[in-house]
Design a protein around this motif. Sequence first.
Motif, short mmCIF file in Angstrom:
data_model
loop_
_atom_site.label_atom_id
_atom_site.label_comp_id
_atom_site.label_asym_id
_atom_site.label_seq_id
_atom_site.Cartn_x
_atom_site.Cartn_y
_atom_site.Cartn_z
N GLU A 173 39.56 54.87 48.76
CA GLU A 173 39.94 55.99 47.90
C GLU A 173 40.72 55.41 46.73
N ALA A 174 40.73 56.12 45.62
CA ALA A 174 41.55 55.63 44.51
C ALA A 174 41.94 56.80 43.63
N SER A 175 43.14 56.75 43.07
CA SER A 175 43.52 57.72 42.05
C SER A 175 44.69 57.18 41.25
N GLY A 176 44.73 57.56 39.97
CA GLY A 176 45.80 57.10 39.08
C GLY A 176 45.87 55.58 39.07
N GLY A 177 47.04 55.05 39.42
CA GLY A 177 47.22 53.59 39.40
C GLY A 177 47.15 52.97 40.78
N ASP A 188 47.00 49.07 40.90
CA ASP A 188 45.79 48.64 40.20
C ASP A 188 46.11 48.16 38.78
N LEU A 189 46.11 46.84 38.59
CA LEU A 189 46.29 46.31 37.23
C LEU A 189 44.96 45.77 36.70
N GLY A 190 43.84 46.28 37.24
CA GLY A 190 42.53 45.79 36.80
C GLY A 190 41.62 46.88 36.26
N SER A 191 41.83 48.12 36.71
CA SER A 191 40.98 49.25 36.29
C SER A 191 39.49 48.94 36.48
N GLY A 192 39.16 48.21 37.55
CA GLY A 192 37.73 47.89 37.75
C GLY A 192 37.16 47.12 36.58
N ILE A 193 37.95 46.17 36.06
CA ILE A 193 37.68 45.39 34.84
C ILE A 193 37.60 46.30 33.62
N ALA A 194 38.70 46.97 33.33
CA ALA A 194 38.87 47.71 32.07
C ALA A 194 37.97 48.95 31.96
N THR A 246 48.11 39.50 48.02
CA THR A 246 48.70 39.61 49.35
C THR A 246 49.82 40.65 49.37
N GLU A 247 50.50 40.79 48.22
CA GLU A 247 51.60 41.75 48.14
C GLU A 247 51.14 43.14 47.68
N GLY A 248 49.82 43.33 47.56
CA GLY A 248 49.34 44.66 47.23
C GLY A 248 49.29 44.98 45.75
N VAL A 249 49.03 43.96 44.92
CA VAL A 249 48.84 44.21 43.49
C VAL A 249 47.49 43.62 43.08
N ILE A 250 46.63 44.46 42.54
CA ILE A 250 45.31 44.00 42.09
C ILE A 250 45.48 43.39 40.70
N ILE A 251 45.21 42.09 40.62
CA ILE A 251 45.39 41.36 39.37
C ILE A 251 44.17 40.47 39.16
N LEU A 252 43.75 40.31 37.92
CA LEU A 252 42.55 39.53 37.61
C LEU A 252 42.91 38.30 36.79
N THR A 253 42.12 37.25 36.95
CA THR A 253 42.28 36.07 36.09
C THR A 253 41.15 36.08 35.06
#
Length: 438
Positions: free
Chosen positions: A43-47, A59-65, A396-403
């Motif tokens: 499920e997903a909503s907002g951030g 979510d700091l990725g937004s599904g790649i923008a 691991t800490e629950g933050v979605i981040i992309l390189t």
Amino acid sequence: MALTQERRLVTPIPGPASQALMARKHAAVPAAVATTMPVFAAEASGGIVKDVDGNQLIDLGSGIAVTTVGVSAPRVVDAVAAQAAAYTHTCFMVTPYEPYVAVAEALNRLTPGDHEKRTALFNSGAEAVENAVKIARAHTGRQAVVVFDHAYHGRTNLTMAMTAKSMPYKHGFGPFSPEVYRAPMSYPFRDGIKDGRLAAERALDVIDKQVGAANLAAVVIEPIQGEGGFVVPAEGFLAAIAQWCTENGVVFVADEVQSGFGRTGAMYACEHEGVVPDLVVTAKGVADGLPLSAVTGRAAIMDAAHASGLGGTYGGNPLACAAALATIEILEAEGLVARAGAIESLMRDRLHRVAADDPRIGDVRGRGAMIAIELVDAAGEPDAALAKRLASACHTEGVIILTCGTWGNVIRFLPPLTISDALLHEALDVLTTALQEA
Ligand code: PLZ
């Protein structure tokens, strides 16, 4: 259903349900289709993205923008449901429908410049980039296409040729489309050229000597590079290239697939430099996750291709068009383009403070909600291993981040524009701690 906007870990990452699904994935999906996160979404909503074990990730990725207005924005969900009930598909090339025309009108209004425009709709970013090249070739009667170092334009055959990086995008997949030429990009942190006009002279000299304007249909450029490392060209670079294109009858194409649609604090990133492209490619953020892309541009160029020369079964599918119209309403009604600017201030302030004490952050750059840090070792060389450790500690800490980045040493931040300041701060706290330990 709206999720509470909070990070919450109830199992280690990945939890047992994600591990079981990953085992099924390994047996059913080729390994070539890899994932950033080891968890499956429920499920997903907002951030927030909630995984199948009940963990809530920032979510700091937004599904790649892509989910710029917030994933499953209620207005989008309602519009898509209503459209699905009316008709899911008729094919615009068979019996056309109004939502396609309405999206074209909206993009003609929202893209830079007030000249007469036309818009054609497609499914993916890569498909739209290919069509921009087709249109430019039809208009000019020329074949060559110029792209830049570090560019990313897609994974289809023509766009693989246009993409710079071999591994993983091109390796072993050739031969590639001919008549694609590469020019040096302006990358101030690495090339040291802070004057965009000088960087443009260097690129134009390569274009002139190795291609020749008379052979050149289009110059295709990301106004801010995405996969290549959130590279913001030196001020004046884009304008100088665009001007040269105008003087030489070359079509200037802005690939705004990642940088467009409010992401950078302007509707389109080239507006920050007052550049008006001949053609603009839109995708990702335009339809909140439904597959939709577009080529918008000068009527005289867009109308150059012969009747029935452009199209496709699904291009401008009604569900995607309904999602786009709702997305545009949300962006405008909620002032989200300005919100991207506020996100930039918050992120820059935090990241500059971390960078001040940590020489491994070589550069903080980007615009709006398209911000990145470039990580370097003591010699200033790209440090991809650090980027990998840092990203995986955040996961691991629950933050979605992309390189991203040619060397894989850039951490990029692409939060939805609807994310709260509190979640942004919490994610940056996690990142700061992870960096201290990495
Ligand atoms: N042009 C500038 O950023 C897609 C791709 C991720 P599609 N970027 C994310 C991956 O590894 O496949 C992109 C882009 C720019 C074109 C594209 C291509 O868009 O919708 O993925 O085809």
